[in-house]
Write an enzyme that holds these catalytic residues in place. Structure first.
Site, PDB file in Angstrom:
ATOM      1  N   CYS A   2       0.884  -1.166   0.000  1.00 31.22           N
ATOM      2  CA  CYS A   2       0.000   0.000   0.000  1.00 31.22           C
ATOM      3  C   CYS A   2       0.919   1.212   0.000  1.00 31.22           C
ATOM      4  O   CYS A   2       2.129   1.088   0.181  1.00 31.22           O
ATOM      5  CB  CYS A   2      -0.834   0.060   1.267  1.00 31.22           C
ATOM      6  SG  CYS A   2      -1.936  -1.337   1.479  1.00 31.22           S
ATOM      7  N   GLY A  28      -1.381   0.841  -4.576  1.00 28.33           N
ATOM      8  CA  GLY A  28      -2.689   0.396  -4.108  1.00 28.33           C
ATOM      9  C   GLY A  28      -3.787   1.141  -4.809  1.00 28.33           C
ATOM     10  O   GLY A  28      -3.823   2.374  -4.759  1.00 28.33           O
ATOM     11  N   ASN A 101       1.264  -0.241   5.794  1.00 24.89           N
ATOM     12  CA  ASN A 101       1.676  -1.000   4.619  1.00 24.89           C
ATOM     13  C   ASN A 101       2.369  -2.258   5.108  1.00 24.89           C
ATOM     14  O   ASN A 101       3.328  -2.176   5.872  1.00 24.89           O
ATOM     15  CB  ASN A 101       2.637  -0.172   3.761  1.00 24.89           C
ATOM     16  CG  ASN A 101       3.265  -0.953   2.611  1.00 24.89           C
ATOM     17  OD1 ASN A 101       4.345  -0.634   2.151  1.00 24.89           O
ATOM     18  ND2 ASN A 101       2.593  -1.985   2.132  1.00 24.89           N
ATOM     19  N   GLY A 102       1.865  -3.401   4.687  1.00 25.22           N
ATOM     20  CA  GLY A 102       2.471  -4.664   5.103  1.00 25.22           C
ATOM     21  C   GLY A 102       1.404  -5.647   5.505  1.00 25.22           C
ATOM     22  O   GLY A 102       0.234  -5.494   5.151  1.00 25.22           O
ATOM     23  N   TYR A 257       9.305  -5.082  -8.955  1.00 26.48           N
ATOM     24  CA  TYR A 257       8.023  -4.648  -9.513  1.00 26.48           C
ATOM     25  C   TYR A 257       7.332  -3.530  -8.746  1.00 26.48           C
ATOM     26  O   TYR A 257       6.805  -2.596  -9.340  1.00 26.48           O
ATOM     27  CB  TYR A 257       7.086  -5.872  -9.594  1.00 26.48           C
ATOM     28  CG  TYR A 257       5.625  -5.527  -9.825  1.00 26.48           C
ATOM     29  CD1 TYR A 257       5.175  -5.055 -11.056  1.00 26.48           C
ATOM     30  CD2 TYR A 257       4.687  -5.675  -8.800  1.00 26.48           C
ATOM     31  CE1 TYR A 257       3.822  -4.739 -11.256  1.00 26.48           C
ATOM     32  CE2 TYR A 257       3.345  -5.365  -8.995  1.00 26.48           C
ATOM     33  CZ  TYR A 257       2.915  -4.895 -10.224  1.00 26.48           C
ATOM     34  OH  TYR A 257       1.595  -4.585 -10.419  1.00 26.48           O
ATOM     35  N   THR A 303       6.507  -1.883 -16.147  1.00 29.64           N
ATOM     36  CA  THR A 303       7.614  -2.025 -15.205  1.00 29.64           C
ATOM     37  C   THR A 303       8.883  -2.616 -15.824  1.00 29.64           C
ATOM     38  O   THR A 303       9.988  -2.282 -15.412  1.00 29.64           O
ATOM     39  CB  THR A 303       7.140  -2.814 -13.967  1.00 29.64           C
ATOM     40  OG1 THR A 303       6.039  -2.090 -13.421  1.00 29.64           O
ATOM     41  CG2 THR A 303       8.220  -2.930 -12.909  1.00 29.64           C
ATOM     42  N   ASP A 365       9.756  -9.303 -19.351  1.00 30.52           N
ATOM     43  CA  ASP A 365       8.910  -8.794 -18.269  1.00 30.52           C
ATOM     44  C   ASP A 365       9.726  -8.786 -16.983  1.00 30.52           C
ATOM     45  O   ASP A 365      10.755  -9.478 -16.878  1.00 30.52           O
ATOM     46  CB  ASP A 365       7.635  -9.631 -18.107  1.00 30.52           C
ATOM     47  CG  ASP A 365       6.478  -8.779 -17.570  1.00 30.52           C
ATOM     48  OD1 ASP A 365       6.735  -7.655 -17.086  1.00 30.52           O
ATOM     49  OD2 ASP A 365       5.322  -9.227 -17.634  1.00 30.52           O
ATOM     50  N   ASP A 366       9.243  -7.996 -15.999  1.00 28.86           N
ATOM     51  CA  ASP A 366       9.990  -7.939 -14.735  1.00 28.86           C
ATOM     52  C   ASP A 366       9.829  -9.233 -13.951  1.00 28.86           C
ATOM     53  O   ASP A 366      10.723  -9.658 -13.243  1.00 28.86           O
ATOM     54  CB  ASP A 366       9.514  -6.744 -13.895  1.00 28.86           C
ATOM     55  CG  ASP A 366       8.013  -6.716 -13.757  1.00 28.86           C
ATOM     56  OD1 ASP A 366       7.379  -6.018 -14.559  1.00 28.86           O
ATOM     57  OD2 ASP A 366       7.457  -7.399 -12.881  1.00 28.86           O
TER      58      ASP A 366
END
Ligand SMILES: O=P(O)(O)OC[C@H]1O[C@H](OP(=O)(O)OP(=O)(O)O)[C@H](O)[C@@H]1O
Ligand SMILES: NC(=O)CC[C@H](N)C(=O)O
Ligand SMILES: [Mg+2]
Length: 506
Positions: A2, A28, A101-102, A257, A303, A365-366
């Protein structure tokens, strides 16, 4: 992940927090919220949706005050219901709002303790509500009406003892100040900065330094693992290490990412880390496939673009933007349901046929997580007339669930789970598949900051740095949060939508 933001300013902070959240939107997309404080009262607006949709003029006008916090949410626990949008609020021992966040890995146990011992009620299934109540309880234990920085840091030290998992937090304590802290492993990021005004210094905390840049704040440094910073209403800055045994093990997937390339995270430039990912992949191709017949390198936006560009440079090949992204569609990986993710890839990316027709293309791609993007993209490349479609991933195979704030709860949903690289290649329909090795990926990130002792690389090797994640936990997580569980009746968000939203957020 987030996005979190907190500001202690000398002028109204509503617009700055809004702007900060907009810059962190990639972390987010499901809900957003802001709380400000003025005259001892808090003002809140939060709802489901992107930042630009949640806040209208009338909301912004109501968000008064020179201090506040904000959050944009990508749910990893509970439900996407707006009742779980953040910031979350408790009214004792002070008015406290928190943005997280987490993801906690012991929230069930904490929830029981909060009820049985601390006598606190948790109304949602959000782990962040649990975290907020643990913090509130530990502040209450200090038993004071004159909260000092020492009281605050003592409380955070006890939060560290009780809470397991990943948490980067900003919290606002009415009448006192703004608190921010990071878990003792520093799994999720948090950085702070300052800017001068004619009335004195303003402070800002954010998930990523790009939010500081955009608002004209100078980045001071990352909050250290286990450390807390506390800025009083008057702008006094305090900091303290609150963990007994902090270790620097940030999440490596931020570099792959999650983060924006223009962020500096734990003193590592995300952009440079991604350039190095391209270099290492190129070196691997030169080593293991010297007589390759690649005509052109094509990134899968957004990304992977940085790594793909460097890979092409190193191999002396052309980089062509063969896929065009519809900029009005958000990130697909962080969408909440597989059906939505699948549908969005096609509406988000479109191929320019002439870049594919008759060519051997290397798509970059990442990462490959569920394989939703790669499978469809490879088919699109073939439909556009490519002769051979090779695929390279700047990260190793993602084989294990994430428990620290990325919504990858079920191993069975990961395309690499239980499959060899050859089988993955067949599953996504590529002619050849090249993966970055884990050692190379770690080197790419660590080169920016040799002080990082280890990265959390759990999604690649199943090693969980907090040491409390076992098979039983992962099984329970899968039962609760896999796509099929989420779409099934019992744990669907229908019931959560009916939860009493304890705050009038409109
Ligand atoms: O294997 P998958 O499950 O499809 O997940 C991996 C893909 O999802 C992400 O892209 P996303 O569209 O979220 O965002 P981006 O535009 O930042 O690349 C990531 O960059 C990969 O392209
Ligand atoms: N991705 C995150 O950081 C999520 C925060 C919190 N666990 C939630 O679900 O709301
Ligand atoms: Mg992508």
């Amino acid at each position: 992940m987030c996005g979190i933001v907190g500001i202690v300013g000398k002028y109204p902070v509503n617009q700055s927090i809004y702007d900060g959240l907009t810059v962190l939107q990639h972390r987010g997309q499901d809900a957003a919220g802001i709380v400000t404080e003025s005259g001892g009262r808090m003002f809140l607006r939060k709802a489901n949706g992107m930042v630009r949709d949640v806040f209208r003029q009338e909301h912004m006008e109501r968000l008064q005050g020179n201090i506040g916090i904000g959050h944009c949410r990508y749910p990893t626990a509970g439900s996407p219901s707006s009742a779980e949008a953040q910031p979350l609020y408790v009214n004792s021992p002070y008015g406290i709002v928190l943005a997280h966040n987490g993801n906690l890995t012991n929230s069930e146990q904490l929830k029981r303790e909060l009820f049985e011992t601390d006598r606190r009620h948790i109304n949602t299934r959000s782990d962040s509500e649990v975290l907020l109540n643990v913090l509130a309880h530990e502040l209450q234990v200090e038993n004071t009406l004159k909260l000092t920085p020492a009281n605050v840091f003592n409380a955070v030290a006890r939060v560290h003892k009780r809470c397991k998992g990943a948490y980067a937090v900003v919290a606002l304590i009415t009448g006192f100040g703004l608190l921010a802290f990071r878990d003792p492993n520093g799994i999720r990021p948090a950085v702070f900065g300052q800017r001068e005004t004619d009335k004195g210094i303003e402070y800002m905390v954010a998930s990523e330094s790009v939010a500081l840049d955009v608002l004209g704040y100078t980045r001071v440094r990352d909050i250290h693992p286990g450390e807390a910073i506390y800025i009083t209403h008057d702008g006094e800055f305090h900091h303290q290490q609150c963990a007994t045994n902090p270790v620097y093990t940030p999440c490596i997937f931020e570099h792959v990412y999650l983060a924006r390339p223009d962020s500096i995270m734990d003193d590592v430039s995300v952009y440079k880390a991604r350039l190095r990912m391209g270099e290492k992949l190129a070196a691997q191709i030169q080593r293991d496939w010297p007589d390759h017949d690649i005509d052109v390198v094509i990134p899968i936006p957004d990304t992977s673009t940085t790594a793909a560009m460097q890979l092409a440079n190193e191999l002396g090949l052309k980089l062509r933007h063969g896929f065009v992204k519809n900029r009005y569609i958000g990130r697909t990986f962080i969408m909440p349901a597989q059906q939505m993710r699948k549908k969005s890839v096609r509406s988000k990316l479109n191929a320019i046929d002439l870049e594919f027709a008759g060519k051997n293309v290397l798509l970059v791609d990442d990462s490959i997580v569920r394989g939703t993007t790669s499978q469809q993209i490879i088919q699109m490349a073939r439909d556009a007339g490519a002769t051979k479609v090779y695929f390279a991933s700047a990260a190793p195979p993602v084989r294990y669930p994430n428990v620290y704030g990325i919504d990858m709860p079920a191993a069975s949903e990961l395309v690499a789970h239980g499959r060899s690289e050859q089988e993955i290649c067949a599953e996504i329909g590529a002619d050849k598949l090249i993966y970055q090795s884990l050692d190379d990926l770690i080197d790419c990130a660590r080169e920016g900051n040799p002080h990082i002792s280890e990265f959390d690389t759990s999604v690649f090797n199943g090693h969980y740095v907090t040491g409390d994640v076992d098979e039983q936990y992962l099984q329970a997580l899968e039962n609760q949060r896999s796509d099929s569980a989420k779409s099934g009746g019992k744990s669907s968000s229908m019931n959560d939508a009916a939860l009493i939203d304890l705050q009038n957020a409109d």
